[in-house]
Design a protein around this motif. Structure first.
Motif, PDB file in Angstrom:
ATOM      1  N   ILE A  53       0.712  -1.294   0.003  1.00 22.75           N
ATOM      2  CA  ILE A  53       0.086  -0.155   0.054  1.00 22.75           C
ATOM      3  C   ILE A  53       0.983   1.183   0.048  1.00 22.75           C
ATOM      4  CG2 ILE A  53      -1.549   1.443   1.291  1.00 22.75           C
ATOM      5  CD1 ILE A  53      -2.788  -1.421   2.233  1.00 22.75           C
ATOM      6  N   ASN A  54       1.923   1.119   0.823  1.00 25.65           N
ATOM      7  CA  ASN A  54       2.761   2.462   0.817  1.00 25.65           C
ATOM      8  C   ASN A  54       3.611   2.767  -0.339  1.00 25.65           C
ATOM      9  OD1 ASN A  54       3.222   4.459   3.177  1.00 25.65           O
ATOM     10  ND2 ASN A  54       5.229   4.017   2.578  1.00 25.65           N
ATOM     11  N   ARG A 108      -3.460  11.394   6.256  1.00 27.95           N
ATOM     12  CA  ARG A 108      -3.699  10.381   5.496  1.00 27.95           C
ATOM     13  C   ARG A 108      -4.234   9.296   6.303  1.00 27.95           C
ATOM     14  NH1 ARG A 108       1.802  10.787   5.357  1.00 27.95           N
ATOM     15  NH2 ARG A 108       1.749  12.886   5.381  1.00 27.95           N
ATOM     16  N   PHE A 109      -5.115   8.384   5.743  1.00 28.20           N
ATOM     17  CA  PHE A 109      -5.866   7.487   6.212  1.00 28.20           C
ATOM     18  C   PHE A 109      -5.702   6.174   5.418  1.00 28.20           C
ATOM     19  CE2 PHE A 109     -10.419   5.758   7.040  1.00 28.20           C
ATOM     20  CZ  PHE A 109     -10.246   5.101   8.146  1.00 28.20           C
ATOM     21  N   VAL A 110      -5.734   4.886   6.008  1.00 27.12           N
ATOM     22  CA  VAL A 110      -5.937   3.557   5.430  1.00 27.12           C
ATOM     23  C   VAL A 110      -6.744   2.910   6.293  1.00 27.12           C
ATOM     24  CG1 VAL A 110      -4.899   1.457   4.594  1.00 27.12           C
ATOM     25  CG2 VAL A 110      -3.789   3.989   4.257  1.00 27.12           C
ATOM     26  N   VAL A 111      -7.697   2.299   5.575  1.00 30.58           N
ATOM     27  CA  VAL A 111      -8.689   1.184   6.379  1.00 30.58           C
ATOM     28  C   VAL A 111      -9.163   0.108   5.719  1.00 30.58           C
ATOM     29  CG1 VAL A 111     -10.727   2.397   6.076  1.00 30.58           C
ATOM     30  CG2 VAL A 111     -10.517   0.898   8.050  1.00 30.58           C
ATOM     31  N   LYS A 112      -9.011  -1.018   6.315  1.00 25.86           N
ATOM     32  CA  LYS A 112      -9.465  -2.382   5.605  1.00 25.86           C
ATOM     33  C   LYS A 112     -11.062  -2.603   5.996  1.00 25.86           C
ATOM     34  CE  LYS A 112      -8.507  -6.496   7.544  1.00 25.86           C
ATOM     35  NZ  LYS A 112      -7.879  -7.688   7.798  1.00 25.86           N
ATOM     36  N   ILE A 121     -10.589  -5.225   0.986  1.00 26.10           N
ATOM     37  CA  ILE A 121     -10.189  -4.171   0.156  1.00 26.10           C
ATOM     38  C   ILE A 121      -9.784  -3.152   1.076  1.00 26.10           C
ATOM     39  CG2 ILE A 121     -12.256  -2.944  -0.336  1.00 26.10           C
ATOM     40  CD1 ILE A 121     -11.075  -2.866  -3.195  1.00 26.10           C
ATOM     41  N   TYR A 122      -8.688  -2.467   0.592  1.00 29.25           N
ATOM     42  CA  TYR A 122      -8.266  -1.353   1.657  1.00 29.25           C
ATOM     43  C   TYR A 122      -8.894   0.169   0.888  1.00 29.25           C
ATOM     44  CZ  TYR A 122      -5.530  -4.511   4.064  1.00 29.25           C
ATOM     45  OH  TYR A 122      -5.237  -5.662   4.810  1.00 29.25           O
ATOM     46  N   VAL A 123      -9.192   1.014   1.797  1.00 24.10           N
ATOM     47  CA  VAL A 123      -9.799   2.460   1.322  1.00 24.10           C
ATOM     48  C   VAL A 123      -8.710   3.399   1.798  1.00 24.10           C
ATOM     49  CG1 VAL A 123     -11.385   4.113   1.361  1.00 24.10           C
ATOM     50  CG2 VAL A 123     -12.152   1.534   1.493  1.00 24.10           C
ATOM     51  N   ILE A 124      -8.175   4.051   0.902  1.00 24.16           N
ATOM     52  CA  ILE A 124      -7.132   5.066   1.231  1.00 24.16           C
ATOM     53  C   ILE A 124      -7.675   6.338   1.020  1.00 24.16           C
ATOM     54  CG2 ILE A 124      -5.036   5.939   0.344  1.00 24.16           C
ATOM     55  CD1 ILE A 124      -5.670   2.406  -0.228  1.00 24.16           C
ATOM     56  N   GLY A 125      -7.452   7.377   2.078  1.00 21.05           N
ATOM     57  CA  GLY A 125      -7.862   8.726   1.881  1.00 21.05           C
ATOM     58  C   GLY A 125      -6.754   9.584   2.133  1.00 21.05           C
ATOM     59  N   LYS A 126      -6.492  10.576   1.309  1.00 14.52           N
ATOM     60  CA  LYS A 126      -5.616  11.567   1.427  1.00 14.52           C
ATOM     61  C   LYS A 126      -5.887  13.078   1.381  1.00 14.52           C
ATOM     62  CE  LYS A 126      -1.567  10.358  -0.735  1.00 14.52           C
ATOM     63  NZ  LYS A 126      -0.304  10.028  -1.882  1.00 14.52           N
ATOM     64  N   GLN A 127      -5.260  13.829   2.269  1.00 14.24           N
ATOM     65  CA  GLN A 127      -5.529  15.088   2.404  1.00 14.24           C
ATOM     66  C   GLN A 127      -6.785  15.398   3.293  1.00 14.24           C
ATOM     67  OE1 GLN A 127      -4.568  18.019  -0.671  1.00 14.24           O
ATOM     68  NE2 GLN A 127      -3.731  16.415  -1.833  1.00 14.24           N
TER      69      GLN A 127
END
Length: 258
Positions: free
Chosen positions: A29-30, A149-153, A189-195
């Motif tokens: 992910i990173n 920034r945020f990542v969640v499964k 699945i992973y949800v990625i949020g930025k800003q």
């Protein structure tokens, strides 16, 4: 790649000293989204047994904290909190730890690989996954700094689109991603949020404002809770009702409601 990806990443984790095969999910992910950067303050929600904490510490080198209902075996350079992320008392402990460890007002990144205990009833498990991910999102909003920034499964299913929309209301950029290290048959699945967007205004929110000035582009300039909002076609001194169309980290766009 061996036929059984699960065995491959399980063995790889053992060889490289990670507590779980999930460590490689965060690495992948990173690599794709650059969520954790050098010097970042990182909070891992639902962190036990600690595989993501190990990777977060490697990537950041800064303040890293893990939160879980279960105790987490010590990892060098990582702080842990035993608590429920839905409780204000736990959120306060996280904020205190961030302030003490990094002198920052909020975390740079919040990550969450937590999953509910599976019952075998897919509809029930999906709903519980969405509930857990929503709790992580709410906690992240409270402890992230602006532009964080945020990542969640989360498990995919009929409630997934609504959850994605919730994340979109909180972050400028939102994407879903399935890392190679996820099991092929898995619905995760992973949800990625930025800003992270500011709390001052909400997309779709309606406000009564007074136009304080007119910008170089001809849009009226108003303020909602000290946050700048541009309103097309508005004139200086005019008081009107607007609806927020788009929110950016430093300003928003509104439209007149006739």
């Amino acid at each position: 790649m061996p036929r059984d990806r699960r065995d491959y990443f399980y063995r790889k984790a053992k060889v490289e000293g990670y507590r779980s095969r999930a460590a490689f999910k965060l690495k992948q992910i990173n690599e794709r989204f650059n969520i954790i950067r050098k010097g970042d303050t990182v909070v891992d929600l639902g962190a036990a047994p600690g595989g993501w904490l190990q990777v977060a510490k490697e990537l950041s080198g800064g303040t890293v904290a893990g939160v879980d209902l279960l105790p987490i075996e010590k990892i060098e350079g990582v702080e842990t909190i035993k608590g429920d992320i839905r409780l204000d008392t736990t959120v306060d402990k996280i904020k205190e730890l961030i302030q003490r460890g990094s002198k920052k007002e909020g975390a740079d990144a919040v990550i969450c690989d937590a999953a509910p205990n599976l019952s075998g009833n897919w509809s029930y498990d999906h709903a519980r996954s969405i509930d857990l991910a929503t709790s992580a999102l709410e906690c992240a909003r409270k402890i992230l700094k602006p532009r964080g920034r945020f990542v969640v499964k989360v498990f995919q299913g009929d409630m997934f689109p609504d959850f994605m929309n919730k994340v979109r209301r909180s972050f400028v950029k939102v994407q879903a991603f399935s890392p190679e290290a996820s099991r092929k048959q898995s619905a995760e699945i992973y949800v990625i949020g930025k800003q992270l967007l500011p709390e001052a205004v909400k997309p779709g929110g309606e406000y009564i404002v007074t136009i304080e000035n007119v910008g170089a582009g001809g849009d009226g300039i108003a303020r909602v809770n000290d946050f700048v909002v541009f309103v097309k076609g508005a004139e200086k001194g005019e008081t009107l009702k607007i609806r927020i169309r788009h929110v950016k980290p430093n300003f928003a766009f509104g439209e007149r409601i006739e």
